[in-house]
Design a protein around this motif. Structure first.
Motif, PDB file in Angstrom:
ATOM      1  N   PRO A   1     -10.269 -11.496  -1.207  1.00  0.00           N
ATOM      2  CA  PRO A   1     -10.295 -12.154   0.036  1.00  0.00           C
ATOM      3  C   PRO A   1     -11.681 -11.589   0.931  1.00  0.00           C
ATOM      4  CG  PRO A   1      -8.871 -10.147  -0.174  1.00  0.00           C
ATOM      5  CD  PRO A   1      -9.388 -10.486  -1.397  1.00  0.00           C
ATOM      6  N   GLU A   2     -11.665 -11.904   2.204  1.00  0.00           N
ATOM      7  CA  GLU A   2     -12.969 -11.505   2.978  1.00  0.00           C
ATOM      8  C   GLU A   2     -13.127  -9.886   3.112  1.00  0.00           C
ATOM      9  OE1 GLU A   2     -13.258 -13.598   6.192  1.00  0.00           O
ATOM     10  OE2 GLU A   2     -13.502 -15.665   5.397  1.00  0.00           O
ATOM     11  N   GLY A   3     -14.223  -9.321   3.155  1.00  0.00           N
ATOM     12  CA  GLY A   3     -14.640  -8.087   3.593  1.00  0.00           C
ATOM     13  C   GLY A   3     -16.081  -7.553   3.315  1.00  0.00           C
ATOM     14  N   ASP A   4     -16.412  -6.631   4.051  1.00  0.00           N
ATOM     15  CA  ASP A   4     -17.775  -6.306   3.923  1.00  0.00           C
ATOM     16  C   ASP A   4     -17.965  -5.185   2.667  1.00  0.00           C
ATOM     17  OD1 ASP A   4     -16.617  -4.247   5.206  1.00  0.00           O
ATOM     18  OD2 ASP A   4     -18.061  -4.354   7.091  1.00  0.00           O
ATOM     19  N   VAL A   5     -17.096  -4.865   2.025  1.00  0.00           N
ATOM     20  CA  VAL A   5     -17.247  -3.676   0.973  1.00  0.00           C
ATOM     21  C   VAL A   5     -16.194  -4.161  -0.500  1.00  0.00           C
ATOM     22  CG1 VAL A   5     -16.876  -1.372   0.268  1.00  0.00           C
ATOM     23  CG2 VAL A   5     -17.723  -1.935   2.429  1.00  0.00           C
ATOM     24  N   THR A   6     -16.890  -4.293  -1.252  1.00  0.00           N
ATOM     25  CA  THR A   6     -16.270  -4.436  -2.628  1.00  0.00           C
ATOM     26  C   THR A   6     -15.891  -3.076  -3.438  1.00  0.00           C
ATOM     27  OG1 THR A   6     -16.996  -6.726  -2.788  1.00  0.00           O
ATOM     28  CG2 THR A   6     -15.913  -5.703  -4.806  1.00  0.00           C
ATOM     29  N   VAL A   7     -14.832  -2.912  -3.733  1.00  0.00           N
ATOM     30  CA  VAL A   7     -14.638  -1.231  -4.368  1.00  0.00           C
ATOM     31  C   VAL A   7     -14.299  -1.482  -5.615  1.00  0.00           C
ATOM     32  CG1 VAL A   7     -13.147   0.666  -4.262  1.00  0.00           C
ATOM     33  CG2 VAL A   7     -14.148  -0.112  -2.129  1.00  0.00           C
ATOM     34  N   ARG A   8     -14.591  -0.921  -6.668  1.00  0.00           N
ATOM     35  CA  ARG A   8     -13.961  -0.690  -7.977  1.00  0.00           C
ATOM     36  C   ARG A   8     -13.055   0.245  -7.897  1.00  0.00           C
ATOM     37  NH1 ARG A   8     -14.615   2.894 -12.599  1.00  0.00           N
ATOM     38  NH2 ARG A   8     -14.396   2.070 -14.415  1.00  0.00           N
ATOM     39  N   VAL A   9     -11.925  -0.181  -8.014  1.00  0.00           N
ATOM     40  CA  VAL A   9     -10.530   0.826  -7.698  1.00  0.00           C
ATOM     41  C   VAL A   9     -10.202   1.598  -9.013  1.00  0.00           C
ATOM     42  CG1 VAL A   9      -8.122   0.938  -7.184  1.00  0.00           C
ATOM     43  CG2 VAL A   9      -9.506  -0.792  -6.325  1.00  0.00           C
ATOM     44  N   ASP A  10     -10.270   3.048  -8.824  1.00  0.00           N
ATOM     45  CA  ASP A  10      -9.886   3.956  -9.957  1.00  0.00           C
ATOM     46  C   ASP A  10      -8.360   4.380  -9.971  1.00  0.00           C
ATOM     47  OD1 ASP A  10     -12.469   4.352 -10.771  1.00  0.00           O
ATOM     48  OD2 ASP A  10     -13.064   5.665  -8.884  1.00  0.00           O
ATOM     49  N   TYR A  11      -7.789   4.409  -8.964  1.00  0.00           N
ATOM     50  CA  TYR A  11      -6.374   4.899  -8.865  1.00  0.00           C
ATOM     51  C   TYR A  11      -5.801   4.114  -7.565  1.00  0.00           C
ATOM     52  CZ  TYR A  11      -7.456   8.657 -12.179  1.00  0.00           C
ATOM     53  OH  TYR A  11      -7.898   9.355 -13.296  1.00  0.00           O
ATOM     54  N   SER A  12      -4.548   3.824  -7.741  1.00  0.00           N
ATOM     55  CA  SER A  12      -3.702   3.513  -6.687  1.00  0.00           C
ATOM     56  C   SER A  12      -2.344   4.385  -6.842  1.00  0.00           C
ATOM     57  CB  SER A  12      -3.441   2.003  -6.532  1.00  0.00           C
ATOM     58  OG  SER A  12      -2.796   1.540  -5.582  1.00  0.00           O
ATOM     59  N   THR A  13      -1.436   3.897  -6.060  1.00  0.00           N
ATOM     60  CA  THR A  13      -0.101   4.612  -5.927  1.00  0.00           C
ATOM     61  C   THR A  13       1.181   3.383  -6.046  1.00  0.00           C
ATOM     62  OG1 THR A  13      -0.269   4.649  -3.555  1.00  0.00           O
ATOM     63  CG2 THR A  13      -0.970   6.546  -4.779  1.00  0.00           C
ATOM     64  N   LEU A  14       2.364   3.820  -6.249  1.00  0.00           N
ATOM     65  CA  LEU A  14       3.363   3.208  -5.999  1.00  0.00           C
ATOM     66  C   LEU A  14       4.218   3.900  -4.870  1.00  0.00           C
ATOM     67  CD1 LEU A  14       4.934   0.667  -7.029  1.00  0.00           C
ATOM     68  CD2 LEU A  14       6.252   2.257  -8.625  1.00  0.00           C
ATOM     69  N   ASN A  15       4.290   3.166  -3.673  1.00  0.00           N
ATOM     70  CA  ASN A  15       5.084   3.798  -2.470  1.00  0.00           C
ATOM     71  C   ASN A  15       6.223   3.072  -2.480  1.00  0.00           C
ATOM     72  OD1 ASN A  15       2.984   5.681  -1.002  1.00  0.00           O
ATOM     73  ND2 ASN A  15       1.891   4.186  -1.853  1.00  0.00           N
ATOM     74  N   TYR A  16       7.169   3.434  -1.788  1.00  0.00           N
ATOM     75  CA  TYR A  16       8.475   2.902  -1.384  1.00  0.00           C
ATOM     76  C   TYR A  16       8.100   1.358  -0.916  1.00  0.00           C
ATOM     77  CZ  TYR A  16      13.163   1.995   0.380  1.00  0.00           C
ATOM     78  OH  TYR A  16      14.375   1.622   0.460  1.00  0.00           O
ATOM     79  N   LYS A  17       7.318   1.273   0.122  1.00  0.00           N
ATOM     80  CA  LYS A  17       6.992   0.105   0.507  1.00  0.00           C
ATOM     81  C   LYS A  17       6.252  -1.142  -0.511  1.00  0.00           C
ATOM     82  CE  LYS A  17       4.986  -0.330   4.384  1.00  0.00           C
ATOM     83  NZ  LYS A  17       4.008  -0.327   5.697  1.00  0.00           N
TER      84      LYS A  17
END
Length: 331
Positions: free
Chosen positions: A27-43
């Motif tokens: 999607p649109e945005g002014d920063v592209t990030v190489r993701v190292d870690y995420s999480t799994l939340n209840y949501k």
């Protein structure tokens, strides 16, 4: 090309899978990030399983948290190589989120990765720990001090509950943990709970006012549990509300507010201003120790996310789930 958990809907039926996508689909945005870690939340688990109306547009990449390295930027705030952190802002709901190898984001949603934490540690904390810190700060701002009595933490085995116990105990509060899994008492006491009670004491319909027990409460459950927590809070105490694991309803009366001067403080972590986020993460860096993070955290691969989401909603997971997206870009 990059891998991502992708949720889509066709003919009214939700579909979810691990997909390989072209970067042009970001999607649109002014920063592209190489993701190292995420999480799994209840949501996130609700979004992935389709058991809650979390996703607002399809297709969607879930993941309300992420930490990674800026790859490209047209923002003055960040340059390639910067380590950044994101919690909330509708990411994983209305804008593609962190359960992917790449993310394109609005730079205003990011904060610099705090120097106190590695990327993996920041995600071990994630929205859950950040929300718990906001809740504890709200108790402090309302004048709840350790010498005033016990502080109740509901949903104690969850991410918010686990961190709330650890933070409150570190600050000298006497913490009572409410849980439906009494077999986890050793875990909760290891985090700092002074004692553990069965959630059944709080989860059924109760009286408008009960015996005064709590100087403060951190509640992530809602419904009858929150109503009973309010009814049992001492004169002038404060209850923070940040979750709805039991339900969105609040079957309570005004009695705790007008007869005991109890304060109900709502905790929103999604749209919190930048300054509040930085302040909360600074406090987390001051209070948390690596041993506590290890006790609270389980790490999985991106490929395990969908199965683990079902486990989380079934109540078979305690603490935090960190998703290792790829090899970290920094220690």
């Amino acid at each position: 090309m990059f891998k991502a958990i992708l949720i889509d809907k066709q003919d009214g039926q939700q579909q979810v899978g691990l997909e390989t996508l072209d970067e042009s689909r970001l999607p649109e945005g002014d920063v592209t990030v190489r993701v190292d870690y995420s999480t799994l939340n209840y949501k996130d688990a609700l979004a992935i399983t389709g058991k809650g109306p979390v996703v607002r547009t399809f297709p969607m990449v879930p993941g309300i948290d992420l930490v990674g390295t800026v790859e490209s930027s047209t923002s003055d705030a960040y340059v390639p190589g910067d380590a950044v952190l994101l919690n909330g802002w509708g990411v994983g709901e209305a804008h593609w989120g962190g359960l992917a190898e790449k993310a394109r984001l609005d730079s205003r949603w990011l904060i610099p990765l705090p120097s106190a934490f590695t990327p993996a540690q920041a995600m071990a904390i994630g929205t859950a720990g950040y929300t718990a810190m906001l809740s504890v700060m709200a108790l402090e701002q309302q004048g709840v001090t350790p010498d005033q009595g016990e502080v109740l933490v509901t949903g104690a085995n969850g991410g918010v509950g686990s961190y709330a116990i650890a933070l409150l105990a570190r600050l000298g509060y006497r913490v009572v943990a409410s849980t439906g899994r009494l077999e986890e008492a050793d875990y909760l006491e290891g985090l700092g709970a002074e004692r553990v009670i069965d959630r059944a004491e709080l989860s059924e319909p109760g009286r408008p006012l009960a015996k005064e027990r709590w100087a403060g409460v951190v509640d992530s459950v809602g419904s009858h549990t929150l109503a009973n927590a309010l009814a049992g809070t001492r004169y002038g105490g404060t209850v923070t509300a940040c979750g709805l694991a039991q339900g969105m309803d609040l079957p309570a009366s005004v009695a705790p507010f007008i007869l005991r001067g109890v304060t109900l403080a709502g905790i929103d972590s999604v749209m919190r201003p930048y300054a509040d986020r930085v302040a909360a993460w600074r406090r987390l860096g001051e209070l948390l120790v690596p041993e506590k993070l290890d006790a609270i955290t389980r790490t999985i691969a991106l490929e395990e996310t969908i199965e683990t989401a079902n486990e989380l909603l079934a109540g078979r997971i305690r603490g935090r789930v960190v998703v290792a997206i790829q090899a970290p870009s920094r220690p």
